[in-house]
Design an enzyme around this catalytic site. Structure first.
Site: not given
Ligand code: PMP
Length: 361
Positions: A196, A103, A172
């Site tokens: 989450k 991420w 994030d």
């Molecule tokens: N950042 C983290 C730490 C994640 O775990 C995730 C999704 N698993 C994301 C960003 C991306 O999130 P989204 O699918 O809402 O775009």
């Protein structure tokens, strides 16, 4: 009602049962409106009350005071990867990023696509992102420092946040948001996909310090400006109403049933001790993250072979323990134990793991 399983999915993930029950109870007639919350106008007082409650509970739980705006923005956490550099960069000043996994890598990629001067000041890529970097210095001229508090795929988490001095931190927190209390003051912006720890998929919560909003350039398209969302209480256009509604219910559960973030953190630590003590004491299961970096939200582990991992995941599913397959990019197994996955679920998982080891080990 069919039997509910213990849900270890990484996201969308388990929601607290009382939240689902409340949703069900008021589904057909939301507070005397004669409509479900899925059907009411976002310009109604019913929905105003919902979004205001979600914001207020967030402010209270995190101790935000009135220094921050709480926004709901569609496009998931992933849209924030580009909205952040678009809105928060300052002319001629580079931005610092710490790379701790998939991420963070994606966040860095977006900032680079936008042509920003990105400095990756620390990375754990050399060891497959199995640890949280310790030795690094944040540049004092950085417009912000970006990092990922919990790495959902690799199962690592910052136990203590970096010290960025005067540089605003941008984080994030998608996969550990509201799992523990923290000092909000060093943060310029915090974002988290809802799916989450705080609700269903469809929106990210973005908490932005008010002074950071002064950085938004006029030249950005309207829907990509934080100021648009801040000025209109996240209702410049139609928000993801049902996500906001469930978030309000989850935060109510967190405040009123759990008793706040200190207590939540205590429960999460307790869960972590149960599962990591078990893994550490076993020669059959092997944790993949360094001990001092491991996550209390996503527990990643391997079994002696991929065949055994497949069998483990399948047998667990039959026993009512779902979602234990590791992310497709890394394989192995992963138990996501967010706020709504209680101590009982973790104990059941450990019992199952012990039994599986006894039979297969
Ligand atoms: N950042 C983290 C730490 C994640 O775990 C995730 C999704 N698993 C994301 C960003 C991306 O999130 P989204 O699918 O809402 O775009």
């Amino acid at each position: 009602m069919g039997k509910r399983i213990y849900n270890f999915n990484a996201g969308p993930a388990a929601l607290p049962l009382p939240v689902l029950e409340e949703f069900q109870a008021e589904l057909l007639d939301y507070k005397g409106s004669g409509m479900s919350i899925l059907e009411v106008s976002h310009r109604s007082t019913w929905f105003d009350d919902v979004i205001n409650e979600a914001v207020l509970r967030t402010q209270r739980l995190l101790g935000l005071g009135d220094a921050f705006e709480v926004l709901f923005i569609q496009g998931g956490a992933s849209l924030q990867f580009c909205m952040i550099p678009m809105n928060l960069c300052v002319a001629d000043r580079p931005v610092d990023y710490i790379n701790t996994g998939t991420w963070s890598t994606k966040a860095i990629k977006e900032a680079k696509i936008l042509g920003k001067d990105v400095r990756v000041i620390a990375s754990s890529e050399d060891k497959g992102f199995s640890y949280i970097p310790k030795e690094f210095a944040v540049n004092r001229d950085a417009a912000y420092l970006h990092f990922t508090s919990n790495n959902t795929i690799k199962g690592t988490q910052w136990a203590q946040f970096p010290d960025a001095g005067e540089v605003p931190m941008v984080c994030d927190m998608s996969s550990d948001f509201m799992s523990r209390p923290f000092d909000v003051r060093p943060f310029g912006l915090i974002y988290a996909g809802a799916q989450k720890n705080i609700g269903p998929a469809g929106s990210a919560m973005v908490i932005v310090r008010k002074d950071m909003l002064e950085r938004t350039p006029d030249t950005l398209p309207t829907m990509l400006k934080y100021t648009t969302f801040a000025e209109k209480n996240s209702m410049y256009n139609t928000p993801s109403c049902v996500v906001v509604y469930i978030v309000a219910l989850v935060l109510k559960w967190l405040e009123e049933t759990i008793g706040g973030l200190e207590r939540m953190a205590q429960i999460n630590r307790e869960k972590g001790v149960i599962i990591y003590d078990f893994i550490d004491g076993s020669a059959f299961y092997r944790g993949t993250a360094d001990k001092d970096s491991r996550s209390l939200m996503n527990v990643t582990f391997r079994l002696p072979s991929e065949d055994l991992e497949k069998k483990f995941v399948a047998d667990a599913q039959k026993e009512g323990l779902g979602g234990l397959k590791g992310h497709r990019s890394v394989g192995g197994c992963r138990a996501s134990i967010y706020n709504a996955t209680g101590v009982g679920a973790v104990k059941s998982l450990v019992d199952f793991m012990a039994e599986f080891e006894r039979k297969q080990g």
